[in-house]
Design a protein around this motif. Structure first.
Motif, mmCIF file in Angstrom:
data_model
loop_
_atom_site.group_PDB
_atom_site.id
_atom_site.type_symbol
_atom_site.label_atom_id
_atom_site.label_comp_id
_atom_site.label_asym_id
_atom_site.label_seq_id
_atom_site.Cartn_x
_atom_site.Cartn_y
_atom_site.Cartn_z
ATOM 1 N N THR A 1 1.347 -0.817 4.310
ATOM 2 C CA THR A 1 0.670 0.129 5.193
ATOM 3 C C THR A 1 1.654 1.152 5.741
ATOM 4 N N ALA B 1 2.222 1.798 8.786
ATOM 5 C CA ALA B 1 2.918 1.210 9.935
ATOM 6 C C ALA B 1 4.040 0.286 9.493
ATOM 7 N N CYS B 2 3.842 -0.419 8.369
ATOM 8 C CA CYS B 2 4.863 -1.346 7.887
ATOM 9 C C CYS B 2 6.015 -0.647 7.171
ATOM 10 N N ASP C 1 -3.756 2.665 5.214
ATOM 11 C CA ASP C 1 -4.092 1.930 6.434
ATOM 12 C C ASP C 1 -5.059 0.793 6.117
ATOM 13 N N SER D 1 -1.152 -7.797 8.360
ATOM 14 C CA SER D 1 -0.500 -6.678 9.055
ATOM 15 C C SER D 1 -1.444 -5.811 9.865
ATOM 16 N N THR D 2 -2.644 -5.515 9.370
ATOM 17 C CA THR D 2 -3.485 -4.538 10.062
ATOM 18 C C THR D 2 -4.084 -5.020 11.382
ATOM 19 N N TRP E 1 -2.496 -5.977 13.780
ATOM 20 C CA TRP E 1 -1.579 -5.409 14.772
ATOM 21 C C TRP E 1 -1.947 -3.962 15.090
ATOM 22 N N ASP E 2 -2.374 -3.212 14.083
ATOM 23 C CA ASP E 2 -2.795 -1.831 14.333
ATOM 24 C C ASP E 2 -4.039 -1.802 15.213
ATOM 25 N N ARG F 1 -3.106 -2.883 18.749
ATOM 26 C CA ARG F 1 -2.337 -1.827 19.421
ATOM 27 C C ARG F 1 -3.272 -0.733 19.923
ATOM 28 N N VAL G 1 4.631 -3.471 15.785
ATOM 29 C CA VAL G 1 4.151 -3.797 14.438
ATOM 30 C C VAL G 1 4.737 -5.178 14.143
ATOM 31 N N SER H 1 5.386 -7.230 8.947
ATOM 32 C CA SER H 1 5.597 -6.328 7.823
ATOM 33 C C SER H 1 5.143 -7.042 6.552
#
Length: 378
Positions: A184, A186-187, A208, A220-221, A223-224, A227, A239, A242
């Motif tokens: 992603t 973010a990662c 994303d 991972s997502t 966390w998005d 947030r 984040v 990862s």
């Protein structure tokens, strides 16, 4: 030595049958950073199984030397259901024959389950502490899942061991392909460029949300999402995971020498991440490698026929390039297929007998081509 091996029987199997998942643990449970690595979620993708075997041997030796600083969880054969699926002499490891569902889809997105349980005061001004709190909450949410099928029980088990990790590496491969990665946006800044460089990846795809809830994204997502809902100046949400899908070239690249080199690259990356106490060699900067997954140019067959390729894996092409021809063996008609984007040829299908609309090959373009719908193939 810290190496522990757990063998877990999957629930919800049919009477008289059992399937088991083996999980290897290195380091101290709860130590940080934590890495989770699995291979063979798509059970027919064999390069990862060989890489995982080399990883197991390397980690065992490093553990004996006391070099595991964090925690490493390794699942060398992540899909005992798919490994057992042979139909008319052919291995079917990508889809669950009981349901038709892709084994790397339909994982639980735990963001909502954690979000509804977050109360005022649970998060504070320390991003690291918030990250640890959310990791524990995600692990609890995974444990609370109530699967009804053997495949969903497997999904729960894998997710339960991975969702609180700092680093998740899911080893796969394509049909015919160069080394490439999925992650992603973010990662990407969290060191994925280092991983790509060590593996000599030729492409990295960012999205994303790619669609279908694949394993790496449900790690991972969340966390998005958390947030966006709960993060702020007074409650920073990092984040916290990862997660990367590592595509180890193509299905035919089952080679012990390649696998040993890939495992060595992964070990070096874990050392660079601070999980293993050993020096990590310097690698070239690959920060410009990433392209949008929505920019992939999937060149499709306009009609059914025999696919004839005019470009090789790794070739750079420009928009308009004649990259393949579909030959109608009955009429002799030839149908030209052209690239839409500039970029590298990163995958081709092994199946040279194409149906209309089948994907023949893919170009890693930088311009967005897809603006809606899932970005991954079935």
């Amino acid at each position: 030595m810290t190496h522990q091996t757990d063998t877990i029987t999957l629930p919800h199997g049919r009477p008289g049958t059992t399937r088991r998942l083996t999980i290897h643990r290195f380091g101290t449970q709860g130590a940080r950073p934590k890495a989770y690595i699995q291979a063979g979620l798509h059970a027919g993708e064999l390069p990862g199984l060989v890489v995982a075997r080399h990883l197991l041997e390397r980690l065992t030796a490093l553990d004996a030397e006391g070099r595991i600083k964090g925690e490493v969880v390794l699942v060398p054969m992540a899909n005992p259901i798919g490994l057992d699926q042979v139909l008319l002499g052919g291995h079917v490891g990508r889809f669950d024959l009981a349901t038709g569902v892709n084994f790397n889809r339909a994982f639980a997105d735990l963001a909502d389950a954690v979000s509804v349980r977050l109360r005022p005061g649970d998060l504070g001004p320390d991003a690291s502490a918030n990250g640890r709190f959310i990791q524990a909450a995600l692990a609890n949410a995974a444990q609370a899942l109530q699967p009804r099928t053997e495949a969903d029980a497997l999904r729960k088990l894998l997710l339960s061991h991975a969702v609180d990790a700092d680093i998740v590496l899911d080893l796969h491969c394509d049909s015919e392909a160069v080394m490439h990665l999925y992650t992603t946006p973010a990662c990407w800044p969290l060191g994925v460029a280092d991983l790509a460089s060590r593996l000599e990846a030729k492409a990295v795809f960012l999205a994303d949300v790619s669609g279908g809830e694949p394993f790496d994204e449900v790690c991972s997502t969340p966390w998005d999402t958390l947030r966006a809902r709960h993060g702020g100046p007074e409650t920073p949400v990092p984040v916290g995971c990862s997660a990367v899908t590592v595509e180890l070239r193509g299905e035919g690249d089952v080679d012990d020498t390649l696998a040993a080199a890939d495992a060595a690259a992964l070990i070096d990356h874990l050392a660079w991440r601070g999980i293993i106490d050993m020096p990590a060699p310097l690698v070239p900067d690959t920060s410009d490698l990433a392209t949008p997954l929505a920019g992939v140019d999937r060149v499709r067959a306009p009609v059914a026929g025999v696919a004839l390729y005019h470009v090789a894996l790794g070739d750079m092409v420009t928009a308009g390039r004649h990259v393949a021809t579909v030959l109608d063996p009955f009429t002799g008609d030839r149908h030209a297929c052209h690239a839409v984007s500039d970029g590298i040829i990163w995958s081709r299908t092994q199946n040279r007998y194409a149906g209309p609309g089948d994907i023949l090959l893919c170009v890693a373009g930088r311009e967005v081509l897809v603006t809606s719908g899932p970005l991954l193939t079935a």
